[in-house]
Design an enzyme around this catalytic site. Structure first.
Site, PDB file in Angstrom:
ATOM      1  N   ARG A  29      71.025  43.256  34.720  1.00  0.00           N
ATOM      2  CA  ARG A  29      72.280  43.057  35.463  1.00  0.00           C
ATOM      3  C   ARG A  29      73.271  42.227  34.646  1.00  0.00           C
ATOM      4  O   ARG A  29      74.485  42.420  34.768  1.00  0.00           O
ATOM      5  CB  ARG A  29      71.989  42.383  36.799  1.00  0.00           C
ATOM      6  N   LYS A  57      58.151  50.313  52.393  1.00  0.00           N
ATOM      7  CA  LYS A  57      58.717  50.442  53.730  1.00  0.00           C
ATOM      8  C   LYS A  57      59.506  51.723  53.918  1.00  0.00           C
ATOM      9  O   LYS A  57      60.280  52.115  53.051  1.00  0.00           O
ATOM     10  CB  LYS A  57      59.641  49.250  54.019  1.00  0.00           C
ATOM     11  N   GLY A  61      66.564  48.070  42.420  1.00  0.00           N
ATOM     12  CA  GLY A  61      65.389  47.366  42.918  1.00  0.00           C
ATOM     13  C   GLY A  61      64.175  47.534  42.029  1.00  0.00           C
ATOM     14  O   GLY A  61      64.277  47.550  40.804  1.00  0.00           O
ATOM     15  N   GLY A 103      69.609  48.237  47.720  1.00  0.00           N
ATOM     16  CA  GLY A 103      70.144  48.542  49.053  1.00  0.00           C
ATOM     17  C   GLY A 103      71.495  49.240  48.968  1.00  0.00           C
ATOM     18  O   GLY A 103      71.760  50.187  49.706  1.00  0.00           O
TER      19      GLY A 103
HETATM   20  P1  AMP Z   1      60.006  48.639  48.813  1.00  0.00           P
HETATM   21  O1  AMP Z   1      60.533  47.244  48.863  1.00  0.00           O
HETATM   22  O2  AMP Z   1      59.836  49.265  50.159  1.00  0.00           O
HETATM   23  O3  AMP Z   1      60.745  49.537  47.844  1.00  0.00           O
HETATM   24  O4  AMP Z   1      58.532  48.513  48.230  1.00  0.00           O
HETATM   25  C1  AMP Z   1      58.221  48.048  46.967  1.00  0.00           C
HETATM   26  C2  AMP Z   1      56.850  47.479  47.011  1.00  0.00           C
HETATM   27  O5  AMP Z   1      55.937  48.482  47.394  1.00  0.00           O
HETATM   28  C3  AMP Z   1      56.335  46.968  45.668  1.00  0.00           C
HETATM   29  O6  AMP Z   1      56.063  45.596  45.819  1.00  0.00           O
HETATM   30  C4  AMP Z   1      55.038  47.748  45.439  1.00  0.00           C
HETATM   31  O7  AMP Z   1      53.996  46.998  44.927  1.00  0.00           O
HETATM   32  C5  AMP Z   1      54.702  48.164  46.846  1.00  0.00           C
HETATM   33  N1  AMP Z   1      53.761  49.306  46.873  1.00  0.00           N
HETATM   34  C6  AMP Z   1      53.971  50.535  46.407  1.00  0.00           C
HETATM   35  N2  AMP Z   1      52.885  51.293  46.591  1.00  0.00           N
HETATM   36  C7  AMP Z   1      51.965  50.524  47.195  1.00  0.00           C
HETATM   37  C8  AMP Z   1      50.651  50.731  47.651  1.00  0.00           C
HETATM   38  N3  AMP Z   1      50.062  51.934  47.525  1.00  0.00           N
HETATM   39  N4  AMP Z   1      50.000  49.714  48.250  1.00  0.00           N
HETATM   40  C9  AMP Z   1      50.603  48.496  48.376  1.00  0.00           C
HETATM   41  N5  AMP Z   1      51.846  48.227  47.963  1.00  0.00           N
HETATM   42  C10 AMP Z   1      52.529  49.231  47.375  1.00  0.00           C
END
Ligand code: AMP
Length: 390
Positions: free
Chosen positions: A35, A202, A348, A371
């Site tokens: 960034r 999420k 992100g 976001g």
């Molecule tokens: P988000 O903030 O929703 O984009 O999620 C990102 C996070 O999802 C990162 O910290 C990843 O480690 C986590 N993540 C992705 N795949 C998995 C998984 N199979 N089990 C646990 N955490 C995960």
């Protein structure tokens, strides 16, 4: 909306809202300076026009006194000095006499950086709540406002919307312009087939994006923990994998509505997230945790990517903080980098993965905003952009 090239900047005091919300490690060192690097074009353009620059940014969320120690922008000002090869004067304040005196003593081509704008959140969320007095005060420090912080454009804060509403002369910087151009390329008129890869944990944050992209994309490849929510919604056993309970109904609805969603057919599983002991499985047992996509899924996803002409990717394919679960994300990165396609990465975690793995230049565009890029893809108007005028 004015372009930066349309502003008369010569010798002016220019406030630039930059996005220096960079990841720091436990020692407070910068993990990824993308960034900061991406902000240089606008800064150098202003320096060439003999401007006096006043830089504002936030860094993380500030909720406790302890955050005041951990989330100072000093380390960022030092990295910016290194990258520019010139002194950036850091002022550890967000308002007051020290800032005003420093500004009145500035020479042409001087740069000062104020302390983390969210330090103002500790006393009543003044930055995040867009306190009118704060926006007005920051606007009073300069003659011109340039917003170049794409990562916060989906928020209406004092340091973007607040300043803009108190400033006549304003424009978007080069970074935001590039972000909007590239993200619009994907959403307005993608060359078909258009493939979307979604991962991360999420679903609830991404429901509107998924809905919107499902109308435009030909295929949506879902990996990461997000995939287990979809697999559970299909009635499969996902063991102890992380799922987004509140989004199960949405996942079910999407699977009924569209056959564009492609789910993993195997996983890298472990009984424990902490222990480095894993195996590849097509069917999970009740004590398994799915932590990455498996080799058959990688091949399956590659077969769709190979056919695509436009690709958008948001969210890692596994629990990538642990190196052994980075394989799915890395392999897809490598495969995409060899395709002659338009490839855009939402910000992100995915952007950090792509950059840290050394693939940044192999993609058409790697967004600096997580976001914000998702909200733009939802088709929403972003307050940090619309505040800059029509
Ligand atoms: P988000 O903030 O929703 O984009 O999620 C990102 C996070 O999802 C990162 O910290 C990843 O480690 C986590 N993540 C992705 N795949 C998995 C998984 N199979 N089990 C646990 N955490 C995960």
């Amino acid at each position: 909306m004015k372009k930066i090239e349309e502003l008369n900047l010569d010798g002016k005091k220019v406030i630039i809202r930059v996005d220096y919300n960079v990841p720091l490690d436990e020692n407070g060192e910068i993990v990824d300076d993308n960034r900061i690097v991406e902000s240089l074009k606008t800064i150098k353009y202003c320096l060439e026009r003999n401007c006096k620059l006043i830089l504002l940014s936030h860094l993380g969320k500030v909720k406790t006194e302890d955050d005041l120690k951990k989330k100072s922008l000093k380390v960022v000002s030092e990295r910016l000095s290194e990258l520019l090869g010139m002194n950036v004067k850091f002022i550890p304040k967000t308002r007051g006499k020290e800032i005003e005196d420093a500004i009145s003593n500035m020479n042409e081509k001087d740069i000062i950086m104020l302390e983390n704008t969210r330090f103002e959140d500790l006393d009543g969320k003044k930055e995040s709540g867009n306190d009118p007095e704060l926006g007005k005060y920051w606007a009073s420090l300069g003659d011109v406002f340039i917003n170049d912080a794409f990562g916060t454009c989906h928020r209406s804060h004092a340091s973007n919307v607040g300043i803009a509403s108190n400033m006549e002369e304003k424009a978007l910087g080069f970074l935001i312009q590039k972000e909007v151009d590239n993200l619009q390329l994907v959403i307005d008129n993608p060359k078909k087939p258009f493939v979307v890869i979604l991962g991360g944990a999420k679903i609830s944050d991404k429901i509107e994006t998924i809905k919107n992209l499902s109308l435009k994309a030909d295929y949506i490849l879902v990996g990461g923990a997000m995939a287990y929510t979809f697999l559970k919604a299909k009635g499969m056993n996902v063991g102890k994998s992380l799922i987004d309970e509140e989004s199960l109904d949405f996942a079910k609805e999407m699977l009924e509505k569209t056959d564009k969603i492609i789910l993993p057919i195997d996983s890298i599983v472990s009984k424990d997230m902490v222990i480095d002991n894993y195996e590849v499985k097509e069917t999970l047992d009740s004590d398994d945790i799915g932590l990455d996509i498996g080799p058959k899924t990688i091949k399956l996803f590659e077969s769709y990517i190979e056919k695509s002409k436009t690709l958008f990717w948001n969210g890692p394919m596994g629990y990538y903080e642990k190196e052994i679960y980075q394989t799915g994300t890395k392999e897809l990165c490598d495969f995409i980098s060899k395709q002659d396609i338009i490839s855009v990465v939402g910000g992100g975690d995915t952007a950090s993965c792509v950059i840290n793995m050394g693939y940044k230049d192999k993609f058409t565009h790697v967004s600096t905003g997580g976001g914000a890029s998702l909200e733009l893809l939802e088709g929403k108007e972003l307050p940090g952009i619309s505040c800059m005028g029509r």
